[in-house]
Scaffold this active site. Structure first.
Site, PDB file in Angstrom:
ATOM      1  N   LYS A 265      -2.185 -23.691  11.814  1.00 34.15           N
ATOM      2  CA  LYS A 265      -2.379 -24.128  10.426  1.00 34.15           C
ATOM      3  C   LYS A 265      -1.986 -25.597  10.269  1.00 34.15           C
ATOM      4  O   LYS A 265      -0.862 -25.980  10.545  1.00 34.15           O
ATOM      5  CB  LYS A 265      -1.541 -23.254   9.483  1.00 34.15           C
ATOM      6  CG  LYS A 265      -1.512 -23.740   8.027  1.00 34.15           C
ATOM      7  CD  LYS A 265      -0.713 -22.798   7.118  1.00 34.15           C
ATOM      8  CE  LYS A 265      -0.534 -23.383   5.716  1.00 34.15           C
ATOM      9  NZ  LYS A 265       0.269 -22.517   4.826  1.00 34.15           N
ATOM     10  N   ASP A 270       1.049 -29.320   1.163  1.00 32.57           N
ATOM     11  CA  ASP A 270       0.676 -28.165   0.338  1.00 32.57           C
ATOM     12  C   ASP A 270       1.313 -28.284  -1.042  1.00 32.57           C
ATOM     13  O   ASP A 270       2.485 -27.947  -1.226  1.00 32.57           O
ATOM     14  CB  ASP A 270       1.130 -26.878   1.043  1.00 32.57           C
ATOM     15  CG  ASP A 270       0.725 -25.625   0.267  1.00 32.57           C
ATOM     16  OD1 ASP A 270      -0.081 -25.747  -0.688  1.00 32.57           O
ATOM     17  OD2 ASP A 270       1.205 -24.531   0.632  1.00 32.57           O
ATOM     18  N   LYS A 277       2.822 -25.742  -7.122  1.00 31.55           N
ATOM     19  CA  LYS A 277       4.196 -25.358  -6.800  1.00 31.55           C
ATOM     20  C   LYS A 277       5.173 -26.065  -7.724  1.00 31.55           C
ATOM     21  O   LYS A 277       4.866 -27.140  -8.243  1.00 31.55           O
ATOM     22  CB  LYS A 277       4.522 -25.756  -5.353  1.00 31.55           C
ATOM     23  CG  LYS A 277       3.832 -24.946  -4.290  1.00 31.55           C
ATOM     24  CD  LYS A 277       4.235 -25.408  -2.903  1.00 31.55           C
ATOM     25  CE  LYS A 277       3.559 -24.606  -1.811  1.00 31.55           C
ATOM     26  NZ  LYS A 277       3.947 -23.175  -1.773  1.00 31.55           N
ATOM     27  N   ASP A 288       3.983 -28.209   6.332  1.00 31.26           N
ATOM     28  CA  ASP A 288       3.023 -27.100   6.348  1.00 31.26           C
ATOM     29  C   ASP A 288       1.958 -27.261   7.444  1.00 31.26           C
ATOM     30  O   ASP A 288       1.039 -26.459   7.534  1.00 31.26           O
ATOM     31  CB  ASP A 288       2.369 -26.971   4.963  1.00 31.26           C
ATOM     32  CG  ASP A 288       2.022 -25.532   4.606  1.00 31.26           C
ATOM     33  OD1 ASP A 288       2.554 -24.613   5.266  1.00 31.26           O
ATOM     34  OD2 ASP A 288       1.224 -25.332   3.668  1.00 31.26           O
ATOM     35  N   ASP A 347      -2.602 -21.373  -3.923  1.00 28.71           N
ATOM     36  CA  ASP A 347      -1.459 -21.655  -3.052  1.00 28.71           C
ATOM     37  C   ASP A 347      -1.461 -20.764  -1.808  1.00 28.71           C
ATOM     38  O   ASP A 347      -0.688 -20.994  -0.882  1.00 28.71           O
ATOM     39  CB  ASP A 347      -0.155 -21.488  -3.849  1.00 28.71           C
ATOM     40  CG  ASP A 347       1.020 -22.165  -3.179  1.00 28.71           C
ATOM     41  OD1 ASP A 347       0.799 -22.923  -2.207  1.00 28.71           O
ATOM     42  OD2 ASP A 347       2.165 -21.944  -3.634  1.00 28.71           O
ATOM     43  N   GLU A 349      -3.404 -20.848   0.612  1.00 28.08           N
ATOM     44  CA  GLU A 349      -4.484 -21.630   1.227  1.00 28.08           C
ATOM     45  C   GLU A 349      -4.492 -21.520   2.747  1.00 28.08           C
ATOM     46  O   GLU A 349      -5.539 -21.710   3.369  1.00 28.08           O
ATOM     47  CB  GLU A 349      -4.355 -23.099   0.805  1.00 28.08           C
ATOM     48  CG  GLU A 349      -3.392 -23.961   1.640  1.00 28.08           C
ATOM     49  CD  GLU A 349      -1.947 -23.514   1.570  1.00 28.08           C
ATOM     50  OE1 GLU A 349      -1.588 -22.795   0.609  1.00 28.08           O
ATOM     51  OE2 GLU A 349      -1.158 -23.859   2.466  1.00 28.08           O
ATOM     52  N   ARG A 351      -4.248 -19.010   4.796  1.00 23.43           N
ATOM     53  CA  ARG A 351      -5.140 -17.963   5.300  1.00 23.43           C
ATOM     54  C   ARG A 351      -6.609 -18.347   5.136  1.00 23.43           C
ATOM     55  O   ARG A 351      -7.460 -17.886   5.888  1.00 23.43           O
ATOM     56  CB  ARG A 351      -4.797 -16.628   4.613  1.00 23.43           C
ATOM     57  CG  ARG A 351      -4.980 -16.662   3.127  1.00 23.43           C
ATOM     58  CD  ARG A 351      -4.261 -15.520   2.414  1.00 23.43           C
ATOM     59  NE  ARG A 351      -2.825 -15.777   2.266  1.00 23.43           N
ATOM     60  CZ  ARG A 351      -1.960 -14.918   1.718  1.00 23.43           C
ATOM     61  NH1 ARG A 351      -2.376 -13.743   1.273  1.00 23.43           N
ATOM     62  NH2 ARG A 351      -0.686 -15.225   1.607  1.00 23.43           N
TER      63      ARG A 351
HETATM   64  N1  BES Z   1       2.974 -22.999   2.927  1.00 31.61           N
HETATM   65  C1  BES Z   1       3.256 -21.930   2.049  1.00 31.61           C
HETATM   66  C2  BES Z   1       4.267 -20.946   2.620  1.00 31.61           C
HETATM   67  C3  BES Z   1       5.687 -21.407   2.658  1.00 31.61           C
HETATM   68  C4  BES Z   1       6.453 -21.422   1.515  1.00 31.61           C
HETATM   69  C5  BES Z   1       6.265 -21.758   3.847  1.00 31.61           C
HETATM   70  C6  BES Z   1       7.764 -21.809   1.565  1.00 31.61           C
HETATM   71  C7  BES Z   1       7.593 -22.135   3.913  1.00 31.61           C
HETATM   72  C8  BES Z   1       8.346 -22.161   2.772  1.00 31.61           C
HETATM   73  C9  BES Z   1       1.980 -21.136   1.759  1.00 31.61           C
HETATM   74  O1  BES Z   1       0.825 -21.868   1.716  1.00 31.61           O
HETATM   75  C10 BES Z   1       2.163 -20.518   0.414  1.00 31.61           C
HETATM   76  O2  BES Z   1       2.240 -21.255  -0.531  1.00 31.61           O
HETATM   77  N2  BES Z   1       2.236 -19.199   0.378  1.00 31.61           N
HETATM   78  C11 BES Z   1       2.429 -18.513  -0.847  1.00 31.61           C
HETATM   79  C12 BES Z   1       1.544 -17.294  -0.829  1.00 31.61           C
HETATM   80  C13 BES Z   1       1.490 -16.564  -2.139  1.00 31.61           C
HETATM   81  C14 BES Z   1       0.771 -17.411  -3.176  1.00 31.61           C
HETATM   82  C15 BES Z   1       0.801 -15.260  -1.939  1.00 31.61           C
HETATM   83  C16 BES Z   1       3.890 -18.129  -0.935  1.00 31.61           C
HETATM   84  O3  BES Z   1       4.468 -17.753   0.072  1.00 31.61           O
HETATM   85  O4  BES Z   1       4.453 -18.238  -2.019  1.00 31.61           O
HETATM   86 ZN    ZN Z   2       0.805 -23.593   2.814  1.00 30.03          ZN
HETATM   87 MN    MN Z   3       0.469 -22.680  -0.217  1.00 35.55          MN
END
Ligand code: BES
Ligand code: ZN
Ligand code: MN
Length: 495
Positions: A265, A270, A277, A288, A347, A349, A351
């Site tokens: 990834k 992000d 966020k 990220d 968010d 994104e 996947r």
């Molecule tokens: N890059 C983030 C995941 C992340 C968050 C990694 C905090 C490390 C620390 C990912 O893109 C994301 O935002 N995931 C969301 C998914 C949710 C919207 C289902 C998350 O984990 O909040």
């Molecule tokens: Zn992310």
């Molecule tokens: Mn995200």
């Protein structure tokens, strides 16, 4: 930094600094004992006064101007019966930090001679090298005043009282290659998001191909992704002024054998997109792209080692930004696989870019696919910062990865990827939604990816908790380059 292996009596070494382990409480290790006896009880006398208990991480520097060595550094190793992998790495790291504070440009360490249960000399050399290089890593490229040390440590010998054999020499070569990969992954992660853009990642991949004959890099740009129908990846890129890149690195050392694909990834920042966020700590979303960084770092390590394998590294790279053209919650896009996706949360994104990269990986007819992603905050809640989340559709592969993690201390932990979890992603309007509810967020994310790896031997590493550290020690860890390289070493029969 130069690393080498040395053998011989500990009292005969000429060095700017000689390093010995001390166990708790005040127990000299065997090489220290040898040195002590040859030097009239110098060490035992000194630790008798209570300055060195031998607690893990403790260090004591003794100037010894009258001896062939200029200094002795004692390193606390904790209780002898608990001197395991972790304690060994900690001792090596404590040593490195203490040495960096001395004026010694060179040192000879007998910590590598200490017995670690189930680990041979080659393991101790390799893991010692990695622990030292990890501890000495600095990212100062963007500081106008470098924190230069007057005579920084330039060479370190791993010493043994008896000859450890040729495998220990080979361990230096392997350790150095992994350390270079880790360091590259850290640098890429630590670079700010205004420098480390998708184009920058692509340039780095191209530079790797210039450096290594068996490595070639191809970079696909937006029109090519459109041509391929990568509607999910492109949906994430819509809000950004930076051009998205699909980076494809091919390492060819394995003749006609089927390749192993590594998919990382590469979200270089992000923001969350329209599902934006909160401001607090958002800077850390520059990390990220650490999955991508681990793919580049691993490609470097295996190219350096010239492993007899074919490996394809695939990095979908883009920013995730809000904007007038950005994807909105509720938008439905068509992925390269043909499956339609309802983007309920912009968010989620990672996947979306991975699903198209995974579909793309099929054209290489890979024997195995492993993707690496800072995918879910839920993984940090479930597993913390110690282990990667690991899921997959093949038990043999999962076990290989778990074992590679144990050897390198870059550990993963398996979560169950049961079919039932996938129901959370049902959509009223498209084939699949990109998010479920909050429950088991790490598993439902992997469940989403699994829809794009049908019929392929596949595993997924969620490195959201392990790819970087926050707080005072904020910085990329370079993980899981050690795990991935070890996995590939095993596949190459060089484990
Ligand atoms: N890059 C983030 C995941 C992340 C968050 C990694 C905090 C490390 C620390 C990912 O893109 C994301 O935002 N995931 C969301 C998914 C949710 C919207 C289902 C998350 O984990 O909040
Ligand atoms: Zn992310
Ligand atoms: Mn995200």
């Amino acid at each position: 930094m130069e690393f080498s292996v040395k053998s011989g009596n500990s009292d005969k070494q000429r060095s700017a600094c000689i390093v010995f382990g001390v166990f708790e409480s005040r127990r000299l290790s065997a090489p220290a004992e040898q040195f002590d006896q040859a030097n009239g009880g110098l060490l035992s006398g000194l630790i008798g006064n209570g300055d060195m208990e031998g607690r893990a991480g403790q260090t004591l520097l003794l100037p010894t101007p009258e001896l062939p060595c200029e200094r002795v550094l004692l390193v606390g190793c904790g209780p002898a019966d608990k001197f395991n992998d972790n304690a060994y790495r900690r001792a090596m790291a404590a040593m490195a930090k203490a040495l960096a504070d001395t004026g010694a440009a060179e040192a000879v360490s007998y910590l590598s001679d200490l017995e670690v249960k189930g680990r041979d000399a080659a393991w101790r050399v390799r893991e010692g090298l990695l622990a030292v290089s990890d501890a000495l890593y600095r990212f100062e490229r963007l500081k106008s005043k470098k924190n230069a040390r007057p005579r920084a440590l330039q060479s370190l010998a791993f010493a043994f009282t008896a000859d450890p054999g040729a495998a220990a020499e080979e361990a230096i070569r392997i350790g150095r290659a992994i350390a270079a990969g880790v360091s590259m992954a850290k640098d890429l992660g630590n670079l700010p998001p205004n420098i480390c853009t998708p184009s920058y990642l692509a340039e780095q991949a191209e530079a790797l191909a210039k450096e290594y004959g068996k490595l070639t890099t191809e970079v696909l740009s937006r029109p090519q992704m459109e041509e391929l129908g990568m509607g999910a990846l492109l949906a994430v890129a819509r809000g950004s002024r930076e051009e998205p890149k699909l980076i494809v690195m091919r390492y060819q050392g394995g003749g006609n054998t089927k390749p192993i694909a590594l998919v990382g990834k590469g979200i270089t920042f992000d923001t969350g997109g329209i599902s934006i966020k909160p401001a607090q700590g958002m800077d850390e979303m520059k990390f990220d792209m650490c999955g991508a960084a681990s793919v580049l770092g691993t490609m470097r390590a295996i190219a350096e080692l010239e492993l007899p394998l074919n490996v394809v590294g695939i990095v979908p790279a883009t920013e995730n930004m809000p904007g007038g053209a950005a994807t909105k919650p509720g938008d439905i896009v068509t992925s390269m696989s043909g499956q339609t996706i309802e983007i309920l949360n912009t968010d989620a994104e990672g996947r979306l870019i991975l699903c198209d990269a995974l579909t793309y990986s099929r054209r290489f007819e890979p024997e195995t696919v492993v993707d690496i992603a800072t995918l879910t905050g839920a993984c940090v809640i479930a597993l913390g910062h110690l282990v990667h989340g690991l899921m997959g559709n093949d038990d043999g592969l999962v076990h290989e990865l778990l074992a590679a993690g144990e050897v390198t201390g870059d550990r993963a932990w398996q979560l169950p990827l049961y079919e039932e979890y996938k129901e959370a992603l049902e959509s009223n309007f498209a084939d699949v939604a990109n998010v479920g509810d909050r429950a088991a967020g790490t598993i439902t994310a992997a469940g989403f990816l699994s829809r794009f790896t049908e019929g392929v031997r596949w595993a997924h590493l969620d490195i959201a908790g392990t790819a970087w550290k926050s707080g005072k020690e904020k910085g990329a860890t370079g993980r899981p380059v050690p795990l991935l390289t070890q996995f590939l070493l095993e596949r190459a029969g060089r484990g």
